[in-house]
Design a protein around this motif. Structure first.
Motif, PDB file in Angstrom:
ATOM      1  N   PRO A   1      -3.655  17.067  -7.706  1.00  0.00           N
ATOM      2  CA  PRO A   1      -4.522  15.887  -7.722  1.00  0.00           C
ATOM      3  C   PRO A   1      -5.505  15.922  -8.885  1.00  0.00           C
ATOM      4  O   PRO A   1      -6.078  16.968  -9.192  1.00  0.00           O
ATOM      5  CB  PRO A   1      -5.261  15.947  -6.391  1.00  0.00           C
TER       6      PRO A   1
ATOM      7  N   ARG B   1       2.299  13.588  -2.751  1.00  0.00           N
ATOM      8  CA  ARG B   1       2.436  13.377  -4.191  1.00  0.00           C
ATOM      9  C   ARG B   1       3.722  14.052  -4.678  1.00  0.00           C
ATOM     10  O   ARG B   1       4.142  15.075  -4.160  1.00  0.00           O
ATOM     11  CB  ARG B   1       1.216  13.901  -4.935  1.00  0.00           C
TER      12      ARG B   1
ATOM     13  N   ARG C   1     -10.316  12.511 -10.231  1.00  0.00           N
ATOM     14  CA  ARG C   1     -10.680  11.158  -9.804  1.00  0.00           C
ATOM     15  C   ARG C   1      -9.825  10.660  -8.641  1.00  0.00           C
ATOM     16  O   ARG C   1     -10.072   9.587  -8.105  1.00  0.00           O
ATOM     17  CB  ARG C   1     -10.627  10.192 -10.984  1.00  0.00           C
ATOM     18  N   PHE C   2      -8.769  11.420  -8.247  1.00  0.00           N
ATOM     19  CA  PHE C   2      -7.919  11.066  -7.114  1.00  0.00           C
ATOM     20  C   PHE C   2      -7.787  12.244  -6.151  1.00  0.00           C
ATOM     21  O   PHE C   2      -6.689  12.678  -5.834  1.00  0.00           O
ATOM     22  CB  PHE C   2      -6.522  10.651  -7.584  1.00  0.00           C
TER      23      PHE C   2
ATOM     24  N   GLU D   1      -7.947  12.438  -3.059  1.00  0.00           N
ATOM     25  CA  GLU D   1      -7.270  12.126  -1.799  1.00  0.00           C
ATOM     26  C   GLU D   1      -5.754  12.082  -1.931  1.00  0.00           C
ATOM     27  O   GLU D   1      -5.046  11.862  -0.962  1.00  0.00           O
ATOM     28  CB  GLU D   1      -7.788  10.805  -1.219  1.00  0.00           C
ATOM     29  N   ASP D   2      -5.222  12.267  -3.153  1.00  0.00           N
ATOM     30  CA  ASP D   2      -3.775  12.286  -3.358  1.00  0.00           C
ATOM     31  C   ASP D   2      -3.239  13.578  -2.753  1.00  0.00           C
ATOM     32  O   ASP D   2      -3.307  14.640  -3.338  1.00  0.00           O
ATOM     33  CB  ASP D   2      -3.451  12.195  -4.848  1.00  0.00           C
TER      34      ASP D   2
ATOM     35  N   VAL E   1       0.135   7.416  -1.841  1.00  0.00           N
ATOM     36  CA  VAL E   1      -0.240   8.198  -3.019  1.00  0.00           C
ATOM     37  C   VAL E   1      -0.950   7.272  -4.000  1.00  0.00           C
ATOM     38  O   VAL E   1      -0.815   6.051  -3.928  1.00  0.00           O
ATOM     39  CB  VAL E   1       0.995   8.846  -3.705  1.00  0.00           C
ATOM     40  N   LYS E   2      -1.691   7.845  -4.924  1.00  0.00           N
ATOM     41  CA  LYS E   2      -2.450   7.050  -5.887  1.00  0.00           C
ATOM     42  C   LYS E   2      -1.736   6.890  -7.221  1.00  0.00           C
ATOM     43  O   LYS E   2      -1.997   5.947  -7.947  1.00  0.00           O
ATOM     44  CB  LYS E   2      -3.829   7.696  -6.133  1.00  0.00           C
ATOM     45  N   LYS E   3      -0.858   7.811  -7.591  1.00  0.00           N
ATOM     46  CA  LYS E   3      -0.237   7.805  -8.916  1.00  0.00           C
ATOM     47  C   LYS E   3       1.248   7.451  -8.816  1.00  0.00           C
ATOM     48  O   LYS E   3       2.116   8.310  -8.866  1.00  0.00           O
ATOM     49  CB  LYS E   3      -0.422   9.154  -9.604  1.00  0.00           C
TER      50      LYS E   3
ATOM     51  N   GLU F   1       0.851  -1.190   0.000  1.00  0.00           N
ATOM     52  CA  GLU F   1       0.000   0.000   0.000  1.00  0.00           C
ATOM     53  C   GLU F   1       0.887   1.240   0.000  1.00  0.00           C
ATOM     54  O   GLU F   1       1.894   1.286   0.717  1.00  0.00           O
ATOM     55  CB  GLU F   1      -0.919   0.013   1.218  1.00  0.00           C
TER      56      GLU F   1
ATOM     57  N   SER G   1       6.463   9.035  -7.568  1.00  0.00           N
ATOM     58  CA  SER G   1       5.043   9.322  -7.737  1.00  0.00           C
ATOM     59  C   SER G   1       4.842  10.629  -8.501  1.00  0.00           C
ATOM     60  O   SER G   1       5.730  11.466  -8.560  1.00  0.00           O
ATOM     61  CB  SER G   1       4.360   9.397  -6.370  1.00  0.00           C
TER      62      SER G   1
END
Length: 74
Positions: free
Chosen positions: A42, A53, A45-46, A48-49, A17-19, A14, A37
């Motif tokens: 952000p 980041r 669609r992300f 919460e990033d 970050v998302k990207k 996990e 990353s």
């Protein structure tokens, strides 16, 4: 994710970050996984990033090592 040779998932790491953009093993023993990353603001669609980041992360104690690259000879 890390996959077994039969295609089953072996491990999921996990990230905060998302990207994630790239991964590479490094360190003296090639036993540290470095993860980069995306730094862009952000994406909708992300949302919460957050503040992490654009960071580079180092993950230790995975119990696996990378393979040394051969130096390019020209």
């Amino acid at each position: 994710m890390r996959y077994n040779p039969d295609g089953d998932i072996d491990r999921i790491i996990e990230m905060p970050v998302k990207k994630v953009t790239s991964v590479a093993f490094g360190g003296e023993n090639l036993d540290i996984l470095y993860v980069t990353s995306m730094a862009r603001p952000p994406l909708p669609r992300f949302p919460e990033d957050g503040q992490l980041r654009g960071s580079v992360f180092s993950i230790h104690n995975l119990g696996v090592k990378g393979i040394a690259e051969k130096r390019f000879g020209g």
